[in-house]
Scaffold this motif. Structure first.
Motif, mmCIF file in Angstrom:
data_model
loop_
_atom_site.group_PDB
_atom_site.id
_atom_site.type_symbol
_atom_site.label_atom_id
_atom_site.label_comp_id
_atom_site.label_asym_id
_atom_site.label_seq_id
_atom_site.Cartn_x
_atom_site.Cartn_y
_atom_site.Cartn_z
ATOM 1 N N UNK A 87 0.845 -1.174 0.000
ATOM 2 C CA UNK A 87 0.000 0.000 0.000
ATOM 3 C C UNK A 87 0.891 1.238 0.000
ATOM 4 N N UNK A 88 0.530 2.182 -0.811
ATOM 5 C CA UNK A 88 1.332 3.404 -0.902
ATOM 6 C C UNK A 88 1.080 4.289 0.317
ATOM 7 N N UNK A 89 2.023 5.174 0.558
ATOM 8 C CA UNK A 89 1.908 6.089 1.699
ATOM 9 C C UNK A 89 0.686 6.997 1.531
ATOM 10 N N UNK A 90 0.448 7.440 0.325
ATOM 11 C CA UNK A 90 -0.704 8.322 0.047
ATOM 12 C C UNK A 90 -2.021 7.598 0.320
ATOM 13 N N UNK A 91 -2.111 6.352 -0.114
ATOM 14 C CA UNK A 91 -3.331 5.576 0.114
ATOM 15 C C UNK A 91 -3.539 5.335 1.613
ATOM 16 N N UNK A 92 -2.459 5.037 2.331
ATOM 17 C CA UNK A 92 -2.543 4.833 3.775
ATOM 18 C C UNK A 92 -3.016 6.100 4.487
ATOM 19 N N UNK A 93 -2.504 7.244 4.064
ATOM 20 C CA UNK A 93 -2.928 8.515 4.664
ATOM 21 C C UNK A 93 -4.394 8.800 4.380
ATOM 22 N N UNK A 94 -4.853 8.507 3.157
ATOM 23 C CA UNK A 94 -6.261 8.704 2.817
ATOM 24 C C UNK A 94 -7.163 7.783 3.639
ATOM 25 N N UNK A 95 -6.729 6.555 3.832
ATOM 26 C CA UNK A 95 -7.504 5.627 4.653
ATOM 27 C C UNK A 95 -7.568 6.101 6.101
ATOM 28 N N UNK A 96 -6.454 6.578 6.633
ATOM 29 C CA UNK A 96 -6.431 7.092 8.008
ATOM 30 C C UNK A 96 -7.338 8.313 8.134
ATOM 31 N N UNK A 97 -7.320 9.180 7.143
ATOM 32 C CA UNK A 97 -8.185 10.352 7.148
ATOM 33 C C UNK A 97 -9.656 9.927 7.119
ATOM 34 N N UNK A 98 -9.968 8.926 6.333
ATOM 35 C CA UNK A 98 -11.342 8.428 6.246
ATOM 36 C C UNK A 98 -11.798 7.858 7.582
ATOM 37 N N UNK A 99 -10.932 7.082 8.208
ATOM 38 C CA UNK A 99 -11.268 6.502 9.517
ATOM 39 C C UNK A 99 -11.490 7.613 10.538
ATOM 40 N N UNK A 100 -10.612 8.614 10.560
ATOM 41 C CA UNK A 100 -10.755 9.726 11.494
ATOM 42 C C UNK A 100 -12.061 10.487 11.254
ATOM 43 N N UNK A 101 -12.417 10.684 9.997
ATOM 44 C CA UNK A 101 -13.653 11.386 9.665
ATOM 45 C C UNK A 101 -14.874 10.604 10.140
ATOM 46 N N UNK A 102 -14.896 9.316 9.858
ATOM 47 C CA UNK A 102 -16.026 8.479 10.272
ATOM 48 C C UNK A 102 -16.091 8.404 11.795
ATOM 49 N N UNK A 103 -14.954 8.186 12.436
ATOM 50 C CA UNK A 103 -14.909 8.087 13.896
ATOM 51 C C UNK A 103 -15.381 9.387 14.530
ATOM 52 N N UNK A 104 -14.878 10.501 14.071
ATOM 53 C CA UNK A 104 -15.257 11.792 14.642
ATOM 54 C C UNK A 104 -16.718 12.126 14.428
ATOM 55 N N UNK A 105 -17.237 11.833 13.243
ATOM 56 C CA UNK A 105 -18.637 12.151 12.952
ATOM 57 C C UNK A 105 -19.592 11.208 13.683
ATOM 58 N N UNK A 106 -19.120 10.041 14.103
ATOM 59 C CA UNK A 106 -20.008 9.099 14.796
ATOM 60 C C UNK A 106 -20.522 9.683 16.105
ATOM 61 N N UNK A 107 -19.727 10.516 16.765
ATOM 62 C CA UNK A 107 -20.175 11.125 18.025
ATOM 63 C C UNK A 107 -21.288 12.133 17.770
#
Length: 190
Positions: A1-21
């Motif tokens: 997995x590329x570094x860019x793809x990993x960063x995008x996935x981490x950003x997606x997880x953070x967005x979903x996690x944060x919006x869940x509250x």
């Protein structure tokens, strides 16, 4: 997995996690905390079961018992989170629940009877200072929502440590199905 793809996935997880509250806070405007837990985990259980139904043949007594035990812990995590969100702001709840990252090394140090590394100790102190700044209003006493969120964070840390032990050498799909079903059932009962 590329570094860019990993960063995008981490950003997606953070967005979903944060919006869940925020979504939990909105949901609690219409239904009670345990109904929200039940609804959320019924949908998760049905979705995971539908996707990974071929793994049901791998269900053993050991997986069932392990899944129920981690499901009970996960129910306590979500009880703390949802009840916490119900009594405090979504941003406070998100921050307080994320303190589980502090509880994990603290609990590990108790289990191993060895102090964490210096960098981890400094991180723990920073989080505790931040926790004080976010939760302390006019006094040192925290509100009911903060207490629920911290309880959820503590159970989350225990859940992480227990899942690390019981999840090894098991069908992770079946373990997930059982724990999601356990949380759904406990939410319905509560």
């Amino acid at each position: 997995m590329s570094e860019r793809k990993a960063e995008l996935l981490m950003m997606s997880v953070a967005l979903v996690w944060g919006s869940s509250y925020l979504l939990m806070k909105v949901g609690l405007g219409g239904i009670g905390p345990f109904n929200l837990i039940a609804l959320r985990f019924i949908m998760a259980f049905l979705g995971v079961t539908l996707i990974f139904r071929r793994h049901i043949r791998h269900l053993t007594r050991a997986v069932l018992l392990k899944g129920i035990s981690v499901g009970l812990l996960l129910f306590m995590v979500f009880t703390g989170m949802v009840c916490g969100v119900n009594h405090t702001t979504a941003s406070n709840a998100g921050f307080l629940t994320s303190t589980s990252v502090v509880f994990v090394p603290i609990l590990q140090s108790f289990l191993k009877r060895k102090l964490p590394e210096k960098s981890i100790m400094v991180s723990i102190l920073c989080v505790v200072a931040g926790l004080f700044l976010v939760t302390a209003k006019d006094s040192i006493a925290a509100d009911l929502g903060a207490a629920y969120c911290l309880m959820g964070a503590l159970f989350y840390a225990v859940y992480i440590l227990v899942l690390d032990k019981v999840g090894k050498n098991e069908d992770i799909y079946m373990l997930s199905m059982v724990q999601l079903g356990t949380v759904a059932a406990l939410g319905i009962l509560a």
